[in-house]
Motif scaffolding. Structure first.
Motif, mmCIF file in Angstrom:
data_model
loop_
_atom_site.group_PDB
_atom_site.id
_atom_site.type_symbol
_atom_site.label_atom_id
_atom_site.label_comp_id
_atom_site.label_asym_id
_atom_site.label_seq_id
_atom_site.Cartn_x
_atom_site.Cartn_y
_atom_site.Cartn_z
ATOM 1 N N UNK A 1 0.809 -1.348 -0.048
ATOM 2 C CA UNK A 1 -0.101 0.114 -0.099
ATOM 3 C C UNK A 1 0.829 1.363 0.208
ATOM 4 N N UNK A 2 0.350 2.155 -0.795
ATOM 5 C CA UNK A 2 1.049 3.417 -0.785
ATOM 6 C C UNK A 2 0.649 4.342 0.706
ATOM 7 N N UNK A 3 -0.558 4.087 0.828
ATOM 8 C CA UNK A 3 -1.118 4.648 2.184
ATOM 9 C C UNK A 3 -2.406 4.017 2.639
ATOM 10 N N UNK A 4 -2.469 4.128 4.086
ATOM 11 C CA UNK A 4 -3.382 3.378 4.820
ATOM 12 C C UNK A 4 -4.337 4.395 5.511
ATOM 13 N N UNK A 5 -5.578 4.954 5.232
ATOM 14 C CA UNK A 5 -6.137 6.095 5.845
ATOM 15 C C UNK A 5 -7.274 5.280 6.931
ATOM 16 N N UNK A 6 -7.042 5.707 8.203
ATOM 17 C CA UNK A 6 -7.940 5.012 9.242
ATOM 18 C C UNK A 6 -8.663 6.290 9.735
ATOM 19 N N UNK A 7 -9.812 6.014 9.783
ATOM 20 C CA UNK A 7 -10.485 7.212 10.454
ATOM 21 C C UNK A 7 -11.964 6.966 11.378
ATOM 22 N N UNK A 8 -12.329 7.648 12.372
ATOM 23 C CA UNK A 8 -13.530 7.033 13.075
ATOM 24 C C UNK A 8 -14.477 8.263 13.018
ATOM 25 N N UNK A 9 -15.775 7.990 12.622
ATOM 26 C CA UNK A 9 -16.634 9.127 12.432
ATOM 27 C C UNK A 9 -17.818 9.175 13.849
ATOM 28 N N UNK A 10 -18.027 10.160 14.107
ATOM 29 C CA UNK A 10 -19.339 10.257 15.009
ATOM 30 C C UNK A 10 -20.583 10.016 14.444
ATOM 31 N N UNK A 11 -21.653 10.283 14.930
ATOM 32 C CA UNK A 11 -22.923 10.170 14.456
ATOM 33 C C UNK A 11 -23.965 11.322 14.267
ATOM 34 N N UNK A 12 -24.470 11.736 13.441
ATOM 35 C CA UNK A 12 -25.039 12.820 13.136
ATOM 36 C C UNK A 12 -26.604 12.933 13.670
ATOM 37 N N UNK A 13 -26.889 11.547 14.317
ATOM 38 C CA UNK A 13 -28.134 11.562 14.897
ATOM 39 C C UNK A 13 -28.149 11.797 16.496
ATOM 40 N N UNK A 14 -26.775 11.913 16.937
ATOM 41 C CA UNK A 14 -26.661 12.026 18.286
ATOM 42 C C UNK A 14 -25.085 11.514 18.840
ATOM 43 N N UNK A 15 -24.980 11.438 20.083
ATOM 44 C CA UNK A 15 -23.632 11.217 20.672
ATOM 45 C C UNK A 15 -23.571 9.581 20.455
ATOM 46 N N UNK A 16 -22.154 9.398 20.472
ATOM 47 C CA UNK A 16 -21.471 7.776 20.367
ATOM 48 C C UNK A 16 -21.202 7.375 21.694
ATOM 49 N N UNK A 17 -21.114 6.076 21.737
ATOM 50 C CA UNK A 17 -20.734 5.552 23.151
ATOM 51 C C UNK A 17 -19.669 4.726 22.561
ATOM 52 N N UNK A 18 -18.690 4.358 23.520
ATOM 53 C CA UNK A 18 -17.531 3.733 23.345
ATOM 54 C C UNK A 18 -17.630 2.150 22.907
ATOM 55 N N UNK A 19 -16.895 1.692 22.144
ATOM 56 C CA UNK A 19 -16.672 0.362 21.704
ATOM 57 C C UNK A 19 -16.068 -0.545 22.984
#
Length: 297
Positions: A136-154
């Motif tokens: 791979x030339x790059x690996x992009x990892x991202x985490x998104x929140x929710x537009x419908x409200x807060x998220x809880x932890x995994x």
């Protein structure tokens, strides 16, 4: 058609398991240029708050024919080679304890593991399983929140899989996403024929809703769900940080390429898939959740 013998486990097992009269993949129809028109507007969750992580691009060459989530304790049982970033110890014998004690390529001591099948150049008539993986030339990892409200932890040691690794033989709709750099608003389930100078990109979107109880399930999917286009989770599930992994490759112009797959899937692009295990500490997960819910990038 020419006779094709399927070697399960590649060179690891070295045992012929059967033959079929179908042509080897990938096939000519497995490749296509991206659509010339952009798709409909992105769903609401695409604009949610984002936290990015740089875990490198597997410069240490961490690969094996294992899958500790799907086939724990069985070396070589994946029957195709996986590539990893994050936790440097991941193999068939991995346990929660071994993963928690290992080193990582991720920042801030995040020992989570992210993996997917390797990509190789094709010999033209059937995929060349003996060819070295394209790094791979790059690996992009991202985490998104929710537009419908807060998220809880995994929860720590949550396992999840995305994609349909048997989509070809089961003839099921494929969620695979292939695109080219600079054209990420256009995706398809076929291998993309990219314009000169553009990279081949694989996109893995993981479920963003959790049942609140289980860290795994028999199919590694039932304890999770995808939110609807508005970002709303199904009833009796909870929004969690939504993981996306984008893997890019500098494939030579005009070259054919394909992913490793289960042998009977014939390197079909629709069978692309990825796996993840969360090994963040509770403190690290709490910090991620605070960033997503607080709006800081």
């Amino acid at each position: 058609m020419r006779l094709r013998c399927i070697a399960l486990g590649l060179a690891v097992a070295g045992v012929l398991a059967g033959c079929s009269a179908a042509p080897e993949g990938p096939l000519a129809q497995d490749y296509a240029e991206l659509p010339s028109t952009a798709p409909a507007p992105a769903p609401a969750y695409a604009a949610a708050k984002v936290v990015e992580a740089d875990c490198g691009a597997n410069a240490n060459g961490h690969r094996n024919v294992d899958n500790f989530i799907a086939t724990p304790g069985q070396p070589g049982a994946a029957h195709h080679e996986h590539e990893y970033v994050g936790n440097v110890s991941t193999n068939a014998m991995s346990t929660d304890a071994s993963l928690a004690a290992a080193e990582t390529t991720c920042p801030d001591g995040n020992r989570s593991t992210y993996y997917w099948p390797v990509l190789r150049l094709s010999g033209g008539h059937g995929h060349d399983l003996g060819a070295p993986p394209v790094p791979p030339s790059s690996v992009a990892i991202s985490y998104r929140g929710s537009p419908a409200g807060p998220v809880v932890g995994m929860p720590r040691f949550l396992r999840m899989s995305t994609g349909a690794p048997r989509a070809f033989t089961e003839r099921t709709p494929s969620p695979a996403k292939w695109t080219c750099s600079g054209l990420e608003d256009r995706v398809q389930t076929k291998y993309p024929v990219c314009p000169s100078g553009a990279s081949v990109v694989r996109i893995f979107d993981f479920p963003g809703c959790w049942d609140g109880r289980n860290t795994d399930s028999a199919n590694h999917r039932s304890h999770l769900a995808f939110a609807d286009p508005a970002g709303v989770c199904p009833a009796r599930t909870f929004a969690i940080p939504r993981l996306r992994v984008e893997v890019s490759y500098a494939v030579p112009q005009g070259a054919k390429f394909a992913i490793d797959s289960f042998p009977e899937q014939r390197q079909n692009p629709g069978t692309d898939h990825s796996d993840f295990a969360n090994v963040m500490t509770d403190e690290q997960m709490a910090a991620l959740v605070a960033q997503l819910n607080g709006g800081r990038r």
